[in-house]
Design a protein around this motif. Structure first.
Motif, short mmCIF file in Angstrom:
data_model
loop_
_atom_site.label_atom_id
_atom_site.label_comp_id
_atom_site.label_asym_id
_atom_site.label_seq_id
_atom_site.Cartn_x
_atom_site.Cartn_y
_atom_site.Cartn_z
N LEU A 1 0.84 -1.20 0.00
CA LEU A 1 0.00 0.00 0.00
C LEU A 1 0.87 1.25 0.00
CD1 LEU A 1 -2.77 1.42 0.25
CD2 LEU A 1 -2.49 1.28 2.73
N MET A 2 1.88 1.32 0.85
CA MET A 2 2.75 2.50 0.94
C MET A 2 3.58 2.67 -0.33
SD MET A 2 2.26 4.26 3.60
CE MET A 2 0.51 3.92 3.46
N ARG A 3 4.12 1.56 -0.84
CA ARG A 3 4.92 1.64 -2.07
C ARG A 3 4.07 2.19 -3.22
NH1 ARG A 3 6.35 -3.55 -2.79
NH2 ARG A 3 8.01 -3.33 -1.27
N ASN A 4 2.87 1.63 -3.36
CA ASN A 4 1.96 2.09 -4.42
C ASN A 4 1.52 3.54 -4.20
OD1 ASN A 4 2.10 -0.32 -5.81
ND2 ASN A 4 0.30 -1.19 -4.79
N ALA A 5 1.30 3.88 -2.94
CA ALA A 5 0.87 5.25 -2.63
C ALA A 5 1.97 6.25 -2.99
CB ALA A 5 0.50 5.37 -1.16
N VAL A 6 3.22 5.93 -2.65
CA VAL A 6 4.33 6.83 -2.98
C VAL A 6 4.51 6.91 -4.49
CG1 VAL A 6 6.83 7.12 -2.82
CG2 VAL A 6 5.52 6.56 -0.78
N ASP A 7 4.48 5.76 -5.17
CA ASP A 7 4.63 5.75 -6.63
C ASP A 7 3.51 6.56 -7.29
OD1 ASP A 7 6.88 4.18 -6.38
OD2 ASP A 7 5.86 2.29 -6.94
N ASN A 8 2.28 6.34 -6.82
CA ASN A 8 1.14 7.07 -7.39
C ASN A 8 1.22 8.57 -7.09
OD1 ASN A 8 0.05 4.75 -8.45
ND2 ASN A 8 -1.34 4.39 -6.74
N ALA A 9 1.68 8.92 -5.90
CA ALA A 9 1.81 10.33 -5.55
C ALA A 9 2.86 11.02 -6.43
CB ALA A 9 2.16 10.49 -4.07
N ILE A 10 3.97 10.34 -6.66
CA ILE A 10 5.01 10.91 -7.53
C ILE A 10 4.49 11.05 -8.96
CG2 ILE A 10 7.26 10.44 -8.59
CD1 ILE A 10 8.09 9.21 -5.86
N ALA A 11 3.83 10.01 -9.45
CA ALA A 11 3.28 10.04 -10.81
C ALA A 11 2.22 11.15 -10.93
CB ALA A 11 2.68 8.70 -11.19
N GLU A 12 1.36 11.24 -9.93
CA GLU A 12 0.30 12.27 -9.97
C GLU A 12 0.90 13.67 -9.85
OE1 GLU A 12 -3.61 13.38 -10.64
OE2 GLU A 12 -2.70 11.40 -10.78
N GLY A 13 1.92 13.81 -9.02
CA GLY A 13 2.60 15.11 -8.89
C GLY A 13 3.23 15.53 -10.20
N THR A 14 3.85 14.58 -10.88
CA THR A 14 4.44 14.87 -12.19
C THR A 14 3.35 15.26 -13.18
OG1 THR A 14 6.22 13.31 -11.77
CG2 THR A 14 5.82 13.88 -14.07
N LYS A 15 2.26 14.52 -13.18
CA LYS A 15 1.14 14.81 -14.08
C LYS A 15 0.57 16.21 -13.81
CE LYS A 15 -3.60 13.28 -14.96
NZ LYS A 15 -4.63 12.31 -14.56
N MET A 16 0.40 16.54 -12.53
CA MET A 16 -0.16 17.85 -12.16
C MET A 16 0.81 18.97 -12.55
SD MET A 16 -3.16 17.33 -10.99
CE MET A 16 -3.76 18.56 -9.88
N THR A 17 2.10 18.73 -12.38
CA THR A 17 3.10 19.74 -12.78
C THR A 17 3.06 19.97 -14.28
OG1 THR A 17 4.53 19.13 -10.92
CG2 THR A 17 5.56 20.30 -12.75
N GLU A 18 2.98 18.89 -15.05
CA GLU A 18 2.89 19.01 -16.50
C GLU A 18 1.63 19.75 -16.91
OE1 GLU A 18 3.22 14.97 -17.84
OE2 GLU A 18 5.40 14.92 -17.55
N MET A 19 0.52 19.43 -16.25
CA MET A 19 -0.74 20.13 -16.55
C MET A 19 -0.62 21.62 -16.23
SD MET A 19 -3.68 17.46 -15.20
CE MET A 19 -5.08 18.41 -15.78
N ALA A 20 0.02 21.93 -15.11
CA ALA A 20 0.18 23.34 -14.71
C ALA A 20 1.03 24.10 -15.73
CB ALA A 20 0.80 23.43 -13.33
N PHE A 21 2.13 23.49 -16.18
CA PHE A 21 2.97 24.14 -17.20
C PHE A 21 2.20 24.32 -18.50
CE2 PHE A 21 6.87 22.77 -14.78
CZ PHE A 21 7.34 24.05 -14.57
N GLN A 22 1.45 23.30 -18.88
CA GLN A 22 0.68 23.38 -20.13
C GLN A 22 -0.37 24.49 -20.04
OE1 GLN A 22 -1.30 19.76 -21.27
NE2 GLN A 22 -2.16 20.64 -23.12
N VAL A 23 -1.09 24.54 -18.94
CA VAL A 23 -2.13 25.56 -18.77
C VAL A 23 -1.49 26.95 -18.76
CG1 VAL A 23 -3.79 26.51 -17.11
CG2 VAL A 23 -3.79 24.09 -17.63
N THR A 24 -0.37 27.08 -18.09
CA THR A 24 0.31 28.37 -18.02
C THR A 24 0.75 28.81 -19.42
OG1 THR A 24 1.07 27.92 -15.78
CG2 THR A 24 2.24 29.62 -17.00
N ASN A 25 1.35 27.91 -20.16
CA ASN A 25 1.81 28.26 -21.51
C ASN A 25 0.64 28.59 -22.44
OD1 ASN A 25 4.52 27.98 -20.91
ND2 ASN A 25 4.57 25.83 -21.47
N GLU A 26 -0.41 27.78 -22.38
CA GLU A 26 -1.57 28.02 -23.24
C GLU A 26 -2.28 29.33 -22.90
OE1 GLU A 26 -4.08 24.57 -23.04
OE2 GLU A 26 -2.65 23.31 -24.13
#
Length: 163
Positions: free
Chosen positions: A116-141
């Protein structure tokens, strides 16, 4: 001086005065015409400048509205993505809790918790990366319409004013 000479002299003086008045009148008329022409040119330039400024301001406001709409939609999409992630995390946590309650040994509980913890950390990192990419994309657009208007403003400012 005889009367004839006086009359001729008076006529000559009158002619000189009339010629001077005519030259003065002609000079004033030319000056008035030149001034009128310059005023008309300046008025046309001012009105043309006002029209250009009004168009520039309208286009700038349109760009701001477009940028705000893009930003608003992007933030909404990010909120939905975050909500989906949070909901998924809660569901995963509930499933892990149920699995731990059904575990037969402490080793099973530790294994479930570790996964559970391993998956939670992996998912949190993946989601954080996804949110950062979305934020950059929204900012640029959302910045794109404003950058275009900035380029237009710089171009207009660089042109000499024509009167």
């Amino acid at each position: 001086m005889t009367a004839a000479k006086k009359a001729t002299a008076a006529k000559a003086e009158a002619k000189q005065i009339n010629d001077a008045v005519a030259v003065g009148k002609e000079t004033v008329e030319k000056a008035v015409a030149a001034t009128k022409e310059q005023v008309e040119k300046a008025s046309d330039a001012a009105l043309r400048g006002y029209d250009e400024l009004a168009t520039l301001n309208k286009d700038n406001m349109d760009a701001f509205v477009k940028a705000a709409n893009i930003m608003s939609k992007g933030v909404e999409d990010m909120g939905k993505a975050y909500w989906t992630f949070a909901q998924s995390s809660v569901e995963t946590g509930v499933e892990a809790s149920k699995a731990m309650m059904g575990a037969r040994t402490i080793t099973d509980v530790i294994d479930i918790q570790t996964d559970l913890m391993r998956n939670a950390v992996d998912n949190a990192i993946a989601e954080g990366t996804k949110m950062t990419e979305m934020a950059f994309q929204v900012t640029n657009e959302s910045a794109a319409p404003l950058q275009k208007r900035y380029a237009v403003a710089v171009e207009k400012a660089a042109k000499p004013v024509a009167l």
